[in-house]
Write a protein that holds these residues in place. Sequence first.
Motif, PDB file in Angstrom:
ATOM      1  N   SER A 125       1.259  -1.679   0.340  1.00  0.00           N
ATOM      2  CA  SER A 125      -0.143   0.264  -0.419  1.00  0.00           C
ATOM      3  C   SER A 125       0.657   0.974   0.142  1.00  0.00           C
ATOM      4  O   SER A 125       2.213   1.271   0.002  1.00  0.00           O
ATOM      5  N   GLY A 152      -3.023   3.782   2.339  1.00  0.00           N
ATOM      6  CA  GLY A 152      -4.116   2.481   2.818  1.00  0.00           C
ATOM      7  C   GLY A 152      -3.223   1.517   3.754  1.00  0.00           C
ATOM      8  O   GLY A 152      -3.770   0.777   3.967  1.00  0.00           O
ATOM      9  N   LYS A 182      -4.054  -2.182   4.928  1.00  0.00           N
ATOM     10  CA  LYS A 182      -3.635  -3.524   4.602  1.00  0.00           C
ATOM     11  C   LYS A 182      -3.457  -4.134   5.683  1.00  0.00           C
ATOM     12  O   LYS A 182      -3.048  -5.861   5.881  1.00  0.00           O
ATOM     13  N   TYR A 188       3.442   6.119  -3.748  1.00  0.00           N
ATOM     14  CA  TYR A 188       2.824   4.451  -4.207  1.00  0.00           C
ATOM     15  C   TYR A 188       3.034   4.009  -5.790  1.00  0.00           C
ATOM     16  O   TYR A 188       3.564   2.703  -5.581  1.00  0.00           O
ATOM     17  N   ILE A 243      -3.091  -1.191  -3.108  1.00  0.00           N
ATOM     18  CA  ILE A 243      -3.906  -0.580  -1.738  1.00  0.00           C
ATOM     19  C   ILE A 243      -3.288   1.092  -1.727  1.00  0.00           C
ATOM     20  O   ILE A 243      -2.457   1.472  -1.393  1.00  0.00           O
ATOM     21  N   CYS A 244      -4.346   1.811  -2.415  1.00  0.00           N
ATOM     22  CA  CYS A 244      -4.429   3.576  -1.623  1.00  0.00           C
ATOM     23  C   CYS A 244      -5.265   4.659  -1.690  1.00  0.00           C
ATOM     24  O   CYS A 244      -5.952   3.503  -0.959  1.00  0.00           O
ATOM     25  N   CYS A 274      -6.884  -3.697  -6.846  1.00  0.00           N
ATOM     26  CA  CYS A 274      -6.345  -2.381  -6.602  1.00  0.00           C
ATOM     27  C   CYS A 274      -7.529  -1.984  -5.479  1.00  0.00           C
ATOM     28  O   CYS A 274      -7.728  -2.329  -6.183  1.00  0.00           O
TER      29      CYS A 274
END
Length: 152
Positions: A7, A11, A15, A42, A64-65, A105
């Motif tokens: 992440s 995130g 995560k 990221y 993940i963001c 994602c």
Amino acid sequence: MQVAIASDHAGVELKAALAEWLIARGVSLRDLGPQDGQSVDYPDYAKRLGDEVVQGRAQKGVLICGSGVGVSIAVNKVAGVRAALVSEPLSASLARQHNDANVICLGARIVGEAMARACVQAFLDGEFDPGDDGRHQRRVDKIAAVRASSTP
């Protein structure tokens, strides 16, 4: 199956929750970071995860963001990655079934923990279906050809 997860700072909490949940379910997990909420870029984590997948150290990846958009753009630059930005389980399942996605994602600011778990479960349970006439495989092959034929 080996799964990689990574992440950015936005995130990291989702995560961590997903990592704990996946490990409890017996998934072999490679947590590529970060481990805290300090600001990170990221694309660095997207590339790290993409490399893990295409080099075979992980069969699937979860990125993940905040919105999921940045990591999806970045990881799809890694040749051999087919990443899908998802926010509900049907898209996660279809990404596997029709597109042979190897990375999903998620947006930590978009989906809650329960929905993220449902998406990850659908993704991990999904299997690629080349299509009775090979149409899905043909399209996946064309995606790879676009990457191979593009110039920087």
